[in-house]
Write an enzyme that holds these catalytic residues in place. Structure first.
Site, PDB file in Angstrom:
ATOM      1  CG  HIS A  20      -3.378 -11.327   5.305  1.00  0.00           C
ATOM      2  ND1 HIS A  20      -4.548 -11.367   4.586  1.00  0.00           N
ATOM      3  CD2 HIS A  20      -3.309 -10.063   5.813  1.00  0.00           C
ATOM      4  CE1 HIS A  20      -5.159 -10.198   4.642  1.00  0.00           C
ATOM      5  NE2 HIS A  20      -4.422  -9.382   5.374  1.00  0.00           N
ATOM      6  CE  LYS A  44     -13.472  -2.945   8.305  1.00  0.00           C
ATOM      7  NZ  LYS A  44     -12.045  -3.212   8.378  1.00  0.00           N
ATOM      8  NE  ARG A  93      -0.806  -3.749   2.390  1.00  0.00           N
ATOM      9  CZ  ARG A  93      -2.101  -3.793   2.644  1.00  0.00           C
ATOM     10  NH1 ARG A  93      -2.885  -4.484   1.850  1.00  0.00           N
ATOM     11  NH2 ARG A  93      -2.613  -3.149   3.659  1.00  0.00           N
ATOM     12  CB  SER A 131      -8.830  -8.488   2.187  1.00  0.00           C
ATOM     13  OG  SER A 131      -7.887  -9.148   2.984  1.00  0.00           O
TER      14      SER A 131
HETATM   15  P1  ADP Z   1      -6.781  -4.424   8.730  1.00  0.00           P
HETATM   16  O1  ADP Z   1      -8.268  -4.354   8.629  1.00  0.00           O
HETATM   17  O2  ADP Z   1      -6.216  -4.361  10.094  1.00  0.00           O
HETATM   18  O3  ADP Z   1      -6.020  -3.572   7.727  1.00  0.00           O
HETATM   19  P2  ADP Z   1      -5.964  -6.667   7.146  1.00  0.00           P
HETATM   20  O4  ADP Z   1      -6.412  -8.062   7.333  1.00  0.00           O
HETATM   21  O5  ADP Z   1      -6.265  -6.033   5.847  1.00  0.00           O
HETATM   22  O6  ADP Z   1      -6.523  -5.925   8.370  1.00  0.00           O
HETATM   23  O7  ADP Z   1      -4.397  -6.580   7.380  1.00  0.00           O
HETATM   24  C1  ADP Z   1      -3.800  -7.065   8.548  1.00  0.00           C
HETATM   25  C2  ADP Z   1      -2.318  -6.761   8.482  1.00  0.00           C
HETATM   26  O8  ADP Z   1      -1.739  -7.446   7.377  1.00  0.00           O
HETATM   27  C3  ADP Z   1      -1.948  -5.298   8.307  1.00  0.00           C
HETATM   28  O9  ADP Z   1      -0.777  -5.044   9.042  1.00  0.00           O
HETATM   29  C4  ADP Z   1      -1.678  -5.168   6.835  1.00  0.00           C
HETATM   30  O10 ADP Z   1      -0.794  -4.121   6.551  1.00  0.00           O
HETATM   31  C5  ADP Z   1      -1.054  -6.518   6.563  1.00  0.00           C
HETATM   32  N1  ADP Z   1      -1.206  -6.918   5.172  1.00  0.00           N
HETATM   33  C6  ADP Z   1      -2.329  -6.940   4.433  1.00  0.00           C
HETATM   34  N2  ADP Z   1      -2.052  -7.336   3.152  1.00  0.00           N
HETATM   35  C7  ADP Z   1      -0.711  -7.565   3.106  1.00  0.00           C
HETATM   36  C8  ADP Z   1       0.197  -7.949   2.079  1.00  0.00           C
HETATM   37  N3  ADP Z   1      -0.189  -8.159   0.827  1.00  0.00           N
HETATM   38  N4  ADP Z   1       1.506  -8.076   2.412  1.00  0.00           N
HETATM   39  C9  ADP Z   1       1.893  -7.832   3.673  1.00  0.00           C
HETATM   40  N5  ADP Z   1       1.124  -7.438   4.675  1.00  0.00           N
HETATM   41  C10 ADP Z   1      -0.176  -7.300   4.402  1.00  0.00           C
END
Ligand code: ADP
Length: 171
Positions: A20, A44, A93, A131
């Site tokens: 992130h 959620k 990703r 995450s």
């Molecule tokens: P959500 O619940 O919306 O998926 P996340 O916090 O998991 O929320 O992800 C938010 C954004 O960050 C999404 O666009 C996701 O694809 C991106 N993201 C999550 N992990 C990574 C990573 N390792 N590299 C790049 N982008 C990521």
């Protein structure tokens, strides 16, 4: 006159990872003003409270002067309009992200045609990182130290003090 562009990077950030942070850094280099906005979806359940997610993200992004951490509930496009933001940032990703992200982007465009979704490709080192993987690996005693900021590692230790079960505590 140059118009300043405000971007919003929405997500659960439960917790924020180096993946992130990488996306936030690249977006902050392009857009004048950015919000990293933590979604609070009442349907959620999250591992960390919104306050904890907010605190971890604020500390992890404190080096980016044009980035502010915020949280919201409800429709993203309503929040975007309220914030007078024009661009949604999302990270990609792998192809597996693409289908969901494509659907979301088209849905958001239908709801708010004036708003653009902007995709940033992750670094190859973070393409496997999520995450939920961090939470699972930590709980089973695996090392996550090199893929999350120190403040997240600290919060994981507080949140899961007894992990790994019967194993040696995380250093
Ligand atoms: P959500 O619940 O919306 O998926 P996340 O916090 O998991 O929320 O992800 C938010 C954004 O960050 C999404 O666009 C996701 O694809 C991106 N993201 C999550 N992990 C990574 C990573 N390792 N590299 C790049 N982008 C990521």
């Amino acid at each position: 006159m140059k118009r300043s562009v405000r971007a919003v990077y929405p997500g659960s950030f439960d917790p924020i990872t180096n993946g992130h942070i990488y996306i936030a850094e690249r977006a902050a280099a392009i857009f004048d003003d950015m919000r990293v906005s933590i979604l609070v979806n009442p349907n959620k359940t999250y591992t960390f409270s919104v306050e904890a997610r907010h605190a971890m993200a604020s500390e992890a992004l404190s080096h980016l002067s044009n980035v502010m951490v915020d949280h919201f509930t409800g429709l993203l496009v309503d929040y975007m309009r309220q914030q007078e933001a024009q661009v949604i940032i999302r990270g990609l990703r792998a192809m597996s992200d693409f289908e969901y992200e494509f659907q979301m982007a088209l849905m958001n465009r239908r709801l708010a045609p004036e708003i653009e979704t902007f995709f940033i490709i992750t670094d190859a080192n973070y393409s496997y990182l999520s995450s939920s993987a961090i939470r699972d690996i930590f709980q089973f005693g695996g090392s996550v130290k090199d893929v999350v900021p120190h403040c997240v590692f600290r919060c994981l230790r507080e949140r899961f003090p007894a992990h790994p079960p019967g194993g040696k505590p995380h250093e």
